[in-house]
Design an enzyme around this catalytic site. Sequence first.
Site, PDB file in Angstrom:
ATOM      1  N   ASP A 111     -28.682 -18.564 -55.785  1.00  0.00           N
ATOM      2  CA  ASP A 111     -28.417 -18.211 -57.260  1.00  0.00           C
ATOM      3  C   ASP A 111     -27.004 -17.498 -57.125  1.00  0.00           C
ATOM      4  OD1 ASP A 111     -28.590 -17.291 -59.756  1.00  0.00           O
ATOM      5  OD2 ASP A 111     -30.701 -16.394 -59.510  1.00  0.00           O
ATOM      6  N   ASP A 122     -24.402 -17.922 -65.238  1.00  0.00           N
ATOM      7  CA  ASP A 122     -25.566 -17.592 -64.016  1.00  0.00           C
ATOM      8  C   ASP A 122     -26.056 -19.089 -63.784  1.00  0.00           C
ATOM      9  OD1 ASP A 122     -27.467 -16.712 -62.636  1.00  0.00           O
ATOM     10  OD2 ASP A 122     -28.400 -15.360 -63.963  1.00  0.00           O
ATOM     11  N   HIS A 184     -33.094 -15.912 -69.559  1.00  0.00           N
ATOM     12  CA  HIS A 184     -32.645 -14.596 -70.264  1.00  0.00           C
ATOM     13  C   HIS A 184     -31.353 -14.917 -71.010  1.00  0.00           C
ATOM     14  CE1 HIS A 184     -29.951 -14.042 -66.824  1.00  0.00           C
ATOM     15  NE2 HIS A 184     -30.794 -14.798 -66.125  1.00  0.00           N
ATOM     16  N   HIS A 192     -28.694  -9.683 -67.683  1.00  0.00           N
ATOM     17  CA  HIS A 192     -29.900  -9.686 -68.508  1.00  0.00           C
ATOM     18  C   HIS A 192     -29.678  -9.157 -70.110  1.00  0.00           C
ATOM     19  CE1 HIS A 192     -32.634 -11.569 -65.379  1.00  0.00           C
ATOM     20  NE2 HIS A 192     -31.799 -11.372 -64.660  1.00  0.00           N
ATOM     21  N   GLU A 217     -33.597 -20.480 -66.879  1.00  0.00           N
ATOM     22  CA  GLU A 217     -33.974 -20.262 -65.481  1.00  0.00           C
ATOM     23  C   GLU A 217     -35.428 -20.478 -65.135  1.00  0.00           C
ATOM     24  OE1 GLU A 217     -32.857 -16.938 -62.054  1.00  0.00           O
ATOM     25  OE2 GLU A 217     -32.980 -16.210 -64.019  1.00  0.00           O
ATOM     26  N   GLU A 312     -31.335 -23.303 -62.558  1.00  0.00           N
ATOM     27  CA  GLU A 312     -30.896 -22.718 -63.441  1.00  0.00           C
ATOM     28  C   GLU A 312     -29.630 -23.025 -64.205  1.00  0.00           C
ATOM     29  OE1 GLU A 312     -30.131 -17.801 -64.267  1.00  0.00           O
ATOM     30  OE2 GLU A 312     -30.104 -18.529 -62.343  1.00  0.00           O
TER      31      GLU A 312
END
Length: 326
Positions: A111, A122, A184, A192, A217, A312
């Site tokens: 990640d 992300d 998110h 976040h 995600e 993700e």
Amino acid sequence: MNENKNLNSKEKKEKSKEELEKEEAEKKIKIESLRKAGKIAQEVKKYVKPKIKQESNVFELVELTETKIKELGGSCAFPVNVSINNIAAHYTSPLKDDNLIINSGDIIKIDLGVHIEGYIVDTAFTVSFSDEKPLENIIQSTEVAVEAAKMMVKPDVNTREIGKKIETIVKGFNYNPIKELGGHQIERWKVHGKKQVPELGSQGGDVIEEGDVLAIEIFASTGRGSVHPTNASYIYELNPYTGRVPLRRKTSKQILGFINKNFKTLPFAERWLTKEFQIGVVFGLEELVRTNKLKAHYVLAEEKGVFVSQSEETVLVTEDGCEKLT
């Protein structure tokens, strides 16, 4: 008097025009920065995937990935996470190499986040070294769910509906989504954001708007689909809502100043501090956590013997859908 009224009205219109121009300029910078960050993230994934092998040292893999992000002109939005088997999230290498090695049968989640001046993307992917029958589709389950979720993203959609779709797909592969984790919103300098993209249809949702940046995600588990915090923490984040508090240690004050200047509200690794501070990092972090100046991100794990997959992607919500950034 009428002339003054007309002048005031004209000034308001001109001010409004200036504000609109400023908003457009900021929007352009945001989109350009996100696209640049996304391109870097894509290149880093291509670079690091072939280097994930059995007997690979995790500390070296993490350092290699973070270095590549910087070489390509980006900054790390958070420490690179390498979560193995039942570990779902928040593991990064500690201060010193803990000699963690990738073994046969392991499932590895990578990640990573990239930011350009606080504009963040992300992304995560999973690599499997297992030939166990129950695990043959675990990566596919999260990848298919991500693609389906992206197709649903557009303005006015409630993310609860996306959560229902995710749950249906992951369970259709005979795995369980992890209820405490999920997608998110991403805001500037904030990984976040306020809005959530849940993994379950029974969880609350938020209405998507044009311009939102969303991290889709998804986690799939061979267990019951629930994680717990362990006692280990190698990632920290500034708590911007704590006021001034007295700090006893000189190192604590120096570390706090360094965090404010270099990481702002983004998560960081304790090992990043050792490049600046030779001693006192552990005790400094302890005091900053104790006084609530820092939040510790504890490693999250499923039960022992369970395997977890993660996929993700980050998207930018457009007028009639979304643009894939990573």
